[in-house]
Write a protein that holds these residues in place. Structure first.
Motif, mmCIF file in Angstrom:
data_model
loop_
_atom_site.group_PDB
_atom_site.id
_atom_site.type_symbol
_atom_site.label_atom_id
_atom_site.label_comp_id
_atom_site.label_asym_id
_atom_site.label_seq_id
_atom_site.Cartn_x
_atom_site.Cartn_y
_atom_site.Cartn_z
ATOM 1 N N LEU A 39 0.737 -1.491 0.343
ATOM 2 C CA LEU A 39 0.289 0.130 -0.343
ATOM 3 C C LEU A 39 0.441 1.228 0.133
ATOM 4 N N GLN A 40 2.197 0.939 0.026
ATOM 5 C CA GLN A 40 3.323 2.694 -0.062
ATOM 6 C C GLN A 40 3.479 2.873 -0.928
ATOM 7 N N ASP A 41 2.542 1.869 -2.590
ATOM 8 C CA ASP A 41 2.344 2.050 -3.783
ATOM 9 C C ASP A 41 1.505 3.144 -4.253
ATOM 10 N N GLU A 42 1.925 4.280 -4.758
ATOM 11 C CA GLU A 42 -0.078 5.079 -4.948
ATOM 12 C C GLU A 42 -0.683 4.577 -6.046
ATOM 13 N N ALA A 43 -0.081 3.123 -6.887
ATOM 14 C CA ALA A 43 -0.476 2.498 -8.267
ATOM 15 C C ALA A 43 -1.210 1.387 -7.847
ATOM 16 N N THR A 44 -1.085 1.482 -6.169
ATOM 17 C CA THR A 44 -1.874 0.104 -5.586
ATOM 18 C C THR A 44 -3.611 1.025 -5.127
ATOM 19 N N ALA A 45 -4.459 -0.396 -5.395
ATOM 20 C CA ALA A 45 -5.721 0.275 -4.898
ATOM 21 C C ALA A 45 -6.341 -1.808 -4.187
ATOM 22 N N VAL A 46 -6.702 -1.720 -3.640
ATOM 23 C CA VAL A 46 -7.277 -3.016 -2.413
ATOM 24 C C VAL A 46 -8.843 -3.417 -2.851
ATOM 25 N N LEU A 47 -9.325 -4.518 -3.524
ATOM 26 C CA LEU A 47 -10.927 -4.919 -4.464
ATOM 27 C C LEU A 47 -11.036 -6.134 -3.197
ATOM 28 N N ASP A 48 -11.800 -5.785 -2.874
ATOM 29 C CA ASP A 48 -12.635 -6.920 -1.522
ATOM 30 C C ASP A 48 -14.307 -7.062 -2.198
ATOM 31 N N VAL A 49 -13.596 -8.721 -2.663
ATOM 32 C CA VAL A 49 -14.662 -9.128 -3.675
ATOM 33 C C VAL A 49 -15.651 -9.934 -2.542
ATOM 34 N N ARG A 50 -16.108 -10.278 -1.468
ATOM 35 C CA ARG A 50 -17.189 -10.301 -0.214
ATOM 36 C C ARG A 50 -18.270 -9.507 -1.243
ATOM 37 N N TYR A 51 -19.084 -10.531 -0.170
ATOM 38 C CA TYR A 51 -20.982 -9.704 -0.388
ATOM 39 C C TYR A 51 -20.417 -8.189 0.208
ATOM 40 N N ARG A 52 -21.680 -7.793 0.156
ATOM 41 C CA ARG A 52 -21.674 -6.042 0.560
ATOM 42 C C ARG A 52 -21.789 -6.257 2.047
ATOM 43 N N SER A 53 -22.541 -7.516 2.659
ATOM 44 C CA SER A 53 -22.848 -7.424 3.672
ATOM 45 C C SER A 53 -21.554 -7.732 5.176
ATOM 46 N N GLU A 54 -20.888 -8.624 4.375
ATOM 47 C CA GLU A 54 -19.946 -8.862 4.285
ATOM 48 C C GLU A 54 -18.792 -7.931 5.231
ATOM 49 N N PHE A 55 -18.031 -7.006 3.845
ATOM 50 C CA PHE A 55 -18.000 -5.352 4.054
ATOM 51 C C PHE A 55 -17.896 -4.899 5.211
ATOM 52 N N GLU A 56 -19.213 -4.773 4.812
ATOM 53 C CA GLU A 56 -19.900 -3.289 6.093
ATOM 54 C C GLU A 56 -19.307 -4.426 7.203
ATOM 55 N N GLU A 57 -19.310 -5.249 7.422
ATOM 56 C CA GLU A 57 -18.988 -5.521 8.622
ATOM 57 C C GLU A 57 -17.957 -5.292 9.077
ATOM 58 N N GLY A 58 -16.616 -4.728 8.919
ATOM 59 C CA GLY A 58 -15.185 -4.954 8.707
ATOM 60 C C GLY A 58 -14.403 -5.143 7.618
ATOM 61 N N HIS A 59 -13.517 -4.221 7.136
ATOM 62 C CA HIS A 59 -12.908 -4.380 5.689
ATOM 63 C C HIS A 59 -11.614 -3.323 5.456
ATOM 64 N N VAL A 60 -10.140 -3.785 5.054
ATOM 65 C CA VAL A 60 -9.341 -2.883 4.762
ATOM 66 C C VAL A 60 -10.318 -1.564 4.478
ATOM 67 N N GLU A 61 -9.437 -0.466 4.934
ATOM 68 C CA GLU A 61 -9.496 0.777 4.767
ATOM 69 C C GLU A 61 -9.219 1.668 3.203
ATOM 70 N N GLY A 62 -10.062 2.352 3.339
ATOM 71 C CA GLY A 62 -9.770 2.459 1.333
ATOM 72 C C GLY A 62 -9.989 1.644 0.953
ATOM 73 N N ALA A 63 -10.700 -0.005 1.128
ATOM 74 C CA ALA A 63 -10.625 -0.657 -0.269
ATOM 75 C C ALA A 63 -12.529 -0.554 -0.820
ATOM 76 N N LEU A 64 -12.495 -0.666 -2.195
ATOM 77 C CA LEU A 64 -13.336 -0.971 -2.862
ATOM 78 C C LEU A 64 -14.284 -2.210 -2.513
#
Length: 487
Positions: free
Chosen positions: A395-420
């Motif tokens: 994540l030190q590289d600005e040319a990266t982004a985190v993509l979380d491919v779980r269901y929305r309900s799982e994502f809303e319970e907790g996720h990597v900060e700034g993740a899509l």
């Protein structure tokens, strides 16, 4: 009465064979499209399948009702309830083979018999407008009241059928809340039925037709009245029930809309299973040079796929996720498919594919053949594999982004900060919204869903790194400041 429940573990789907042993007649309920296994079962039991029925127009698999009616002139018992948009259009016209279907259209309270077994249709809408449940009475055994209820996608063990699919899967705008209120009314009817009735649902744990289905294959109505949380919610205020049943429903697989369409308008008659030809190393090279076939790699070892795979191939391991992965990530069902699978797994894979409409399976190469292909210099690609321990550095590289491919309900319970967030079950819809100028760090809960999503995103031209790790190993951010892609 003879009663058999037939389980498809991958789709968590139950069909039912109900036979009268005195007359030798049998009814098949909610069959999948590859009907040979039902015919074989009936023959072993000394029965002939003379009739077929469905609880509703299914969204998660192609029905075998038309197959039986076309090939064996089997009598159809189908719902004519619901609004004009959800009728069995294919059964209203002539057969592909000529002549009309032998169809009886069912309405609430209608009764028909299979030998000495009496079946009564009950209109139980909510999951779908035309949905029927069936009371089963063994008059040949001396019964004068029903033994059980075939509930389809209405009452499950521990849950109710989700009322949002017409909107979330079939794109019928504004259908979700009215369907939930209709479901509420249907449950009130069930609350008045006898407790002794057995509950025979169309799905079990693992199905996307509900959000919390139990892993027990059947139940009783009395037990469900006591311990099914959604039935309990229906005892309360209607608005509270609507909120409860619609909350946290997972994003449905993208192929559900196609299943709804084909089961309504008419799926092609299968006839027999596709018989893909085994490919040599040279033929596999030729297939990879031709952009027409889609290579589906079914190896169970995710890391082996990431280290070496055929360019553009889709990773869909030969396990309980196979249907979901292919159905979610392959939009065109006419696509020619070549499998990377051992000979012993090919028929299973073919059955899995035709059950969700992928009939064009042209060839397969065994995993040993794939290894020889690599050794012979066949083109290969690699997807970098990381763990959550690597995240801080990545994540030190600005040319990266985190993509979380779980269901929305799982994502809303907790996720990597700034993740899509973009659920892999609908990735083809979300893919065009993802950044193309960054490397996507693709993760899920354990690495399984992320593996399939990584292969799809690499195939569509994205730069990806695959996170093969359990999300529990990461200290999640409970905030939702980043707007999910899936919003």
């Amino acid at each position: 009465m003879l009663f058999r429940q037939i389980n498809d573990a991958k789709l968590a789907q139950y069909a039912y064979l109900i036979g009268c042993q005195e007359t030798g007649e049998a009814l098949l309920v909610d069959p999948e499209r590859d009907i040979d296994r039902y015919l074989d079962l009936a023959e072993r039991e000394g029965l002939e399948i003379t009739a077929v029925t469905e609880t509703h127009i299914h969204a998660d698999f192609l029905s075998g009702a038309r197959e039986l009616a076309e090939r064996f002139d089997t009598t159809l018992y189908l719902s004519d309830e619901g609004d004009e948009n959800w009728k069995y259009e294919w059964a209203q016209g002539p057969k592909q083979s000529g002549g009309d279907y032998d169809v009886t259209w069912l309405y609430d309270g209608d009764t028909f018999t299979i030998g000495n077994i009496e079946i009564t249709a009950l209109h139980t809408p909510g999951h779908t407008p035309e949905h029927l449940s069936f009371l089963v009475m063994d008059r040949g055994g001396g019964a004068d009241e029903p033994m059980g209820l075939l509930t389809g996608d209405f009452v499950f063990v521990g849950d109710l059928g989700r009322p949002d699919l017409l909107e979330s899967a079939a794109q019928v705008e504004g259908a979700m809340e009215p369907s939930a209120r209709t479901l509420y009314a249907s449950v009130q009817r069930v609350l008045e039925m006898p407790d002794h009735l057995q509950v025979w649902p169309a799905h079990g744990a693992g199905s996307a037709c509900g959000k919390a289905l139990g892993a027990v294959p059947q139940s009783t109505l009395g037990y469900e009245k006591q311990f099914n949380p959604m039935i309990d919610a229906a005892r309360e205020d209607e608005d509270a029930f609507v909120d409860a049943i619609l909350a946290d429903q997972p994003e449905p697989q993208i192929y559900f809309a196609r299943m709804k369409r084909d089961n309504k308008e008419g799926m092609p008659v299968l006839g027999s299973l596709p018989s893909p030809r085994e490919l040599t190393v040279r033929e596999l090279k030729d297939a990879t040079a031709d952009e027409a076939p889609l290579i589906i790699d079914t190896r169970l070892d995710r890391s082996a796929y990431m280290a070496h795979h055929i360019p553009g191939s889709l990773y869909a391991p030969m396990n309980d996720t196979f249907n979901t992965v292919v159905g979610s990530l392959v939009e065109d069902e006419t696509t020619p498919i070549v499998l990377i699978a051992d000979d012993g797994d090919v028929e299973e894979a073919v059955r899995d594919l035709v059950r969700i409409g992928y009939d064009n399976v042209t060839g397969f190469a065994e995993i040993d053949t794939l290894q020889r292909y690599f050794q012979a210099g066949g083109p290969s690609e690699t997807i970098d594999e990381i763990t959550f321990a690597d995240f801080d550095a990545e994540l030190q590289d600005e040319a990266t982004a985190v993509l979380d491919v779980r269901y929305r309900s799982e994502f809303e319970e907790g996720h990597v900060e700034g993740a899509l967030n973009a659920s892999y079950t609908r990735m083809p819809e979300y893919e065009t919204e993802l950044p193309t100028d960054k490397t996507l760090l693709v993760h899920c809960g354990s690495g399984a869903r992320a593996a399939a999503a990584s292969s799809y995103l690499a195939r569509t031209g994205h730069s990806v790194k695959y996170v093969n790790d359990h999300f529990a190993n990461y200290e999640a951010d409970e905030s939702t400041s980043e707007e999910p892609v899936a919003a």
